[in-house]
Design an enzyme around this catalytic site. Structure first.
Site, PDB file in Angstrom:
ATOM      1  N   SER A  68       0.826  -1.215   0.000  1.00  0.00           N
ATOM      2  CA  SER A  68       0.000   0.000   0.000  1.00  0.00           C
ATOM      3  C   SER A  68       0.859   1.263   0.000  1.00  0.00           C
ATOM      4  CB  SER A  68      -0.967  -0.001   1.184  1.00  0.00           C
ATOM      5  OG  SER A  68      -0.293   0.179   2.407  1.00  0.00           O
ATOM      6  N   ASN A  69       1.998   1.228   0.682  1.00  0.00           N
ATOM      7  CA  ASN A  69       2.891   2.391   0.629  1.00  0.00           C
ATOM      8  C   ASN A  69       3.525   2.519  -0.747  1.00  0.00           C
ATOM      9  OD1 ASN A  69       3.039   3.989   3.102  1.00  0.00           O
ATOM     10  ND2 ASN A  69       3.601   2.074   4.093  1.00  0.00           N
TER      11      ASN A  69
ATOM     12  N   GLU B 148      21.525  -0.115  13.353  1.00  0.00           N
ATOM     13  CA  GLU B 148      20.663  -0.287  14.524  1.00  0.00           C
ATOM     14  C   GLU B 148      19.216  -0.442  14.065  1.00  0.00           C
ATOM     15  OE1 GLU B 148      19.459   2.030  18.673  1.00  0.00           O
ATOM     16  OE2 GLU B 148      20.769   3.007  17.221  1.00  0.00           O
TER      17      GLU B 148
ATOM     18  N   ILE C 100      15.319  -8.455   8.158  1.00  0.00           N
ATOM     19  CA  ILE C 100      16.373  -7.747   8.879  1.00  0.00           C
ATOM     20  C   ILE C 100      17.634  -7.832   8.034  1.00  0.00           C
ATOM     21  CG2 ILE C 100      17.805  -7.723  10.947  1.00  0.00           C
ATOM     22  CD1 ILE C 100      15.405  -8.810  12.493  1.00  0.00           C
TER      23      ILE C 100
ATOM     24  N   ASN D 237      13.272   3.899   5.531  1.00  0.00           N
ATOM     25  CA  ASN D 237      12.272   2.921   5.939  1.00  0.00           C
ATOM     26  C   ASN D 237      11.124   3.657   6.630  1.00  0.00           C
ATOM     27  OD1 ASN D 237      11.231   0.247   6.577  1.00  0.00           O
ATOM     28  ND2 ASN D 237      11.875   0.621   8.684  1.00  0.00           N
TER      29      ASN D 237
ATOM     30  N   HIS E 277       8.185   2.999   9.663  1.00  0.00           N
ATOM     31  CA  HIS E 277       7.890   2.110  10.782  1.00  0.00           C
ATOM     32  C   HIS E 277       6.619   2.591  11.489  1.00  0.00           C
ATOM     33  CE1 HIS E 277       8.720  -0.744  13.999  1.00  0.00           C
ATOM     34  NE2 HIS E 277       8.445   0.211  14.862  1.00  0.00           N
TER      35      HIS E 277
END
Length: 215
Positions: A17-18, A145, A94, A109, A111
């Site tokens: 969807s993004n 990270e 990951i 990214n 989130h």
């Protein structure tokens, strides 16, 4: 005359969807999606890309013996398209440190939480369980990270007593479709960059939470 100024590659694992939001807003901004790559052959986002005449590629992580081998194959395929930006849009892997370092400052990214809160999975339920009154979504640069790179932009929404994990997911997704294309546009217009693990927008250092939009 070509109005595009930057080629991007989008990585997906699912519905996309993004990705669709990025496709829909592509004509309004200075970026061009040159490829969509999925680690899952059945990802619906691949159909979205094909309907928009965007080249697609499947690199099935299950066909590789280890994470390093998969990431190397993924990197080779991305680099074939020579993008200036790699956009993770629901890419559920990951990534290894070597892969992330290769794209330092040119991979972002999204989130579904107000980072640094609730890194990882099941963010909407965790917000409800904690009794938080605010929730949202974050676009950030990717670093070694996990979910810990410098924040570009956040959309903040209110959490009501009636909200469930499902309703929060819907509210957050609506905001994702607004702020992700905006962040990609900033980068493609050369307004946004990462330096010394911090975000700069129009040459100004952003605060730790990035640009915040409240709803």
């Amino acid at each position: 005359m070509d109005t595009f100024s930057m080629d991007i590659v989008v990585l997906i694992s699912g519905n996309g969807s993004n990705l669709q939001a990025l496709i829909d807003q592509q004509p309004d901004h200075h970026y061009r999606i040159v490829a969509v790559i999925s680690n899952k052959p059945d990802a619906y986002g691949l159909q979205r890309a094909q309907q928009a005449n965007i080249p697609t590629k499947v690199i099935d992580h299950q066909q590789f013996t280890d994470r390093n081998a998969f990431d190397q194959a993924l990197q080779n395929n991305i680099d074939n398209f020579q993008p200036e930006l790699v956009v993770l849009a629901g890419f559920m892997r990951i990534l290894t440190d070597n892969f992330v370092r290769h794209y330092t400052g040119r991979m972002i990214n999204i989130h579904p939480s107000l980072l640094p809160k609730y890194r990882g999975l099941h963010t909407h339920q965790r917000v409800i369980d904690a009794g938080d009154t605010e929730h949202g979504t974050t676009v950030h640069f990717v670093t070694e990270e996990l979910d810990g790179g410098p924040i570009i932009i956040q959309a903040v929404i209110s959490v009501t007593k009636e909200d469930t994990a499902t309703t929060l997911a819907q509210k957050v997704q609506q905001q994702e479709h607004i702020i992700y294309p905006k962040a990609v546009a900033w980068f493609s217009e050369r307004k946004l960059k990462m330096e010394h693990n911090k975000c700069l927008l129009d040459g100004e250092l952003l605060p730790p939470q990035g640009v915040q939009i409240r709803h």
